[in-house]
Design a protein around this motif. Structure first.
Motif, PDB file in Angstrom:
ATOM      1  N   ASP A 140      -1.971  -4.560  49.754  1.00  0.00           N
ATOM      2  CA  ASP A 140      -0.525  -4.767  49.827  1.00  0.00           C
ATOM      3  C   ASP A 140       0.187  -4.126  48.639  1.00  0.00           C
ATOM      4  N   ASP A 141      -0.425  -4.212  47.455  1.00  0.00           N
ATOM      5  CA  ASP A 141       0.166  -3.584  46.276  1.00  0.00           C
ATOM      6  C   ASP A 141       0.234  -2.069  46.467  1.00  0.00           C
ATOM      7  N   MET A 142      -0.851  -1.499  46.977  1.00  0.00           N
ATOM      8  CA  MET A 142      -0.893  -0.049  47.194  1.00  0.00           C
ATOM      9  C   MET A 142       0.158   0.371  48.210  1.00  0.00           C
ATOM     10  N   ALA A 143       0.312  -0.418  49.250  1.00  0.00           N
ATOM     11  CA  ALA A 143       1.312  -0.094  50.276  1.00  0.00           C
ATOM     12  C   ALA A 143       2.713  -0.090  49.681  1.00  0.00           C
ATOM     13  N   ALA A 144       3.016  -1.087  48.846  1.00  0.00           N
ATOM     14  CA  ALA A 144       4.342  -1.166  48.232  1.00  0.00           C
ATOM     15  C   ALA A 144       4.587   0.020  47.302  1.00  0.00           C
ATOM     16  N   ALA A 145       3.561   0.404  46.521  1.00  0.00           N
ATOM     17  CA  ALA A 145       3.710   1.536  45.609  1.00  0.00           C
ATOM     18  C   ALA A 145       3.954   2.826  46.383  1.00  0.00           C
ATOM     19  N   LEU A 146       3.163   3.067  47.414  1.00  0.00           N
ATOM     20  CA  LEU A 146       3.315   4.299  48.194  1.00  0.00           C
ATOM     21  C   LEU A 146       4.659   4.336  48.927  1.00  0.00           C
ATOM     22  N   GLU A 147       5.056   3.197  49.474  1.00  0.00           N
ATOM     23  CA  GLU A 147       6.343   3.146  50.170  1.00  0.00           C
ATOM     24  C   GLU A 147       7.497   3.442  49.220  1.00  0.00           C
ATOM     25  N   SER A 148       7.366   3.001  47.975  1.00  0.00           N
ATOM     26  CA  SER A 148       8.437   3.261  47.014  1.00  0.00           C
ATOM     27  C   SER A 148       8.523   4.746  46.673  1.00  0.00           C
ATOM     28  N   LEU A 149       7.400   5.448  46.712  1.00  0.00           N
ATOM     29  CA  LEU A 149       7.435   6.895  46.503  1.00  0.00           C
ATOM     30  C   LEU A 149       8.091   7.601  47.680  1.00  0.00           C
ATOM     31  N   ALA A 150       7.783   7.145  48.883  1.00  0.00           N
ATOM     32  CA  ALA A 150       8.368   7.759  50.083  1.00  0.00           C
ATOM     33  C   ALA A 150       9.857   7.474  50.201  1.00  0.00           C
ATOM     34  N   ALA A 151      10.334   6.394  49.582  1.00  0.00           N
ATOM     35  CA  ALA A 151      11.731   5.978  49.716  1.00  0.00           C
ATOM     36  C   ALA A 151      12.650   6.581  48.662  1.00  0.00           C
ATOM     37  N   GLN A 152      12.159   7.500  47.854  1.00  0.00           N
ATOM     38  CA  GLN A 152      12.980   8.079  46.786  1.00  0.00           C
ATOM     39  C   GLN A 152      14.177   8.850  47.365  1.00  0.00           C
ATOM     40  N   THR A 153      15.332   8.685  46.733  1.00  0.00           N
ATOM     41  CA  THR A 153      16.522   9.432  47.160  1.00  0.00           C
ATOM     42  C   THR A 153      16.361  10.922  46.865  1.00  0.00           C
ATOM     43  N   ARG A 154      15.511  11.246  45.906  1.00  0.00           N
ATOM     44  CA  ARG A 154      15.123  12.640  45.664  1.00  0.00           C
ATOM     45  C   ARG A 154      13.595  12.645  45.717  1.00  0.00           C
ATOM     46  N   PRO A 155      13.019  12.888  46.902  1.00  0.00           N
ATOM     47  CA  PRO A 155      11.569  12.785  47.034  1.00  0.00           C
ATOM     48  C   PRO A 155      10.835  13.870  46.259  1.00  0.00           C
ATOM     49  N   ALA A 156       9.603  13.586  45.905  1.00  0.00           N
ATOM     50  CA  ALA A 156       8.731  14.592  45.314  1.00  0.00           C
ATOM     51  C   ALA A 156       8.292  15.576  46.394  1.00  0.00           C
ATOM     52  N   GLU A 157       8.106  16.830  45.989  1.00  0.00           N
ATOM     53  CA  GLU A 157       7.607  17.825  46.951  1.00  0.00           C
ATOM     54  C   GLU A 157       6.171  17.532  47.368  1.00  0.00           C
ATOM     55  N   SER A 158       5.412  16.896  46.487  1.00  0.00           N
ATOM     56  CA  SER A 158       4.039  16.539  46.823  1.00  0.00           C
ATOM     57  C   SER A 158       3.684  15.212  46.175  1.00  0.00           C
ATOM     58  N   ILE A 159       2.767  14.496  46.810  1.00  0.00           N
ATOM     59  CA  ILE A 159       2.256  13.236  46.277  1.00  0.00           C
ATOM     60  C   ILE A 159       0.740  13.365  46.202  1.00  0.00           C
ATOM     61  N   VAL A 160       0.202  13.297  44.999  1.00  0.00           N
ATOM     62  CA  VAL A 160      -1.244  13.407  44.794  1.00  0.00           C
ATOM     63  C   VAL A 160      -1.810  11.998  44.644  1.00  0.00           C
ATOM     64  N   ILE A 161      -2.665  11.618  45.572  1.00  0.00           N
ATOM     65  CA  ILE A 161      -3.273  10.287  45.593  1.00  0.00           C
ATOM     66  C   ILE A 161      -4.761  10.448  45.293  1.00  0.00           C
ATOM     67  N   VAL A 162      -5.238   9.801  44.240  1.00  0.00           N
ATOM     68  CA  VAL A 162      -6.635   9.936  43.834  1.00  0.00           C
ATOM     69  C   VAL A 162      -7.368   8.630  44.094  1.00  0.00           C
ATOM     70  N   ARG A 163      -8.410   8.699  44.914  1.00  0.00           N
ATOM     71  CA  ARG A 163      -9.273   7.540  45.138  1.00  0.00           C
ATOM     72  C   ARG A 163     -10.422   7.595  44.147  1.00  0.00           C
ATOM     73  N   ASP A 164     -10.469   6.617  43.245  1.00  0.00           N
ATOM     74  CA  ASP A 164     -11.473   6.588  42.181  1.00  0.00           C
ATOM     75  C   ASP A 164     -12.691   5.809  42.660  1.00  0.00           C
ATOM     76  N   GLY A 165     -13.521   6.456  43.475  1.00  0.00           N
ATOM     77  CA  GLY A 165     -14.728   5.831  43.989  1.00  0.00           C
ATOM     78  C   GLY A 165     -14.493   5.041  45.267  1.00  0.00           C
TER      79      GLY A 165
END
Length: 294
Positions: A17-42
């Motif tokens: 749930d925490d991860m979902a909230a963090a990712l959703e907040s990135l997608a909801a930016q009024t000026r979105p990033a051109e790319s989102i790099v998500i790293v799975r650490d293991g």
């Protein structure tokens, strides 16, 4: 227009749930990033994998980097930075939430102040337990974690403590790479990077607005007092000496002071933490904090 990448890492201990909230907040930016790099650490839990998969399916601009083994925050960030191809990179932790206007506000400041290489902001702290009970960031809000604003103040503060709130930062990719980027400095990978960037001439600034919601919990306090943290303190002080930011006597004093406060009882530790990070009350509705959706 400057290009922007967002960088976020997660591992087995990341709550879905925490991860979902963090990712959703990135997608909801009024000026979105051109790319989102998500790293799975293991390896991670199935629920968290599902959250990330759904996000990737909905956001083709996202890049998923998978490490086969858990290597820690520093190495995960090193790998993530290898996949950043933008002028600026913004960080967010997997248990925090960016306000919708965060990227727009930071980029506007950076365009107006082209000499700045690292731009942090204040953090609006929220209580994890209250948030899980109510689902409301506003009702869970606590203090505002602020740090010195201008570059000379930041340089002085960096001799004692990390001068930028890591989950809030937006930094010039070239300046970070010029300083050597993130390194595997256990529990101190952000402080170590800021110290090296200062040593290589990067210019810093912190905005007073809390543009990221920062999760707080008893477990977080516990992480500040573990034996790993004492070892990390010694390593970090040695690094500060080698970067030319502090003298050996000052490093010894820093280590004693920073380690001593971690031995305080929990109530006193929380008070010391509040003083150390210049946290103020929540009675003022700071700009940007109210933008986040409950």
């Amino acid at each position: 227009m400057p290009t922007l990448a967002a960088l976020i890492t997660y591992y087995r201990g990341t709550d879905a749930d925490d991860m979902a909230a963090a990712l959703e907040s990135l997608a909801a930016q009024t000026r979105p990033a051109e790319s989102i790099v998500i790293v799975r650490d293991g390896p991670v839990e199935a629920a968290t994998r599902d959250v990330v998969k759904r996000f990737l399916d909905a956001h083709p601009e996202a890049d998923h980097v998978k490490l086969t083994q858990n290597r820690g925050a520093g190495p995960a960030l090193v790998e993530g930075m290898r996949h950043v191809d933008a002028e600026w990179v913004a960080r967010l932790d997997s248990d925090d939430v960016a306000t919708p206007g965060r990227f727009e506000r930071q980029l506007a400041y950076l365009e107006e102040h082209p000499g700045v290489d690292v731009l942090g902001t204040a953090l609006r702290e929220f209580d994890d337990e209250v948030f899980r009970e109510t689902g409301s960031l506003e009702r869970a809000a606590r203090g505002v974690r602020t740090l010195p604003e201008n570059h000379p103040q930041i340089v002085r503060y960096a001799r004692l403590n990390s001068p930028v709130n890591h989950p809030s930062v937006m930094m010039r990719t070239a300046a970070a790479r010029r300083a050597g980027g993130y390194r595997d400095v256990h529990l101190m990978e952000d402080y170590d990077l800021w110290a090296r960037m200062l040593a290589t001439g990067a210019r810093f600034h912190n905005l007073p607005e809390p543009l990221t919601w920062f999760r707080t919990s008893p477990a977080q306090t516990g992480r500040r007092t573990g034996w790993d943290m004492f070892a990390a303190e010694r390593t970090m002080q040695r690094n500060l000496v080698s970067y030319g930011l502090v003298s050996k006597p000052r490093a010894i004093l820093n280590c004693l002071v920073r380690s001593a406060y971690r031995l305080l009882p929990t109530a006193l530790l929380e008070r010391a933490y509040a003083l150390l990070f210049h946290r103020r009350g929540t009675t003022d509705a700071a700009s940007g904090a109210g933008e986040a959706a409950d």
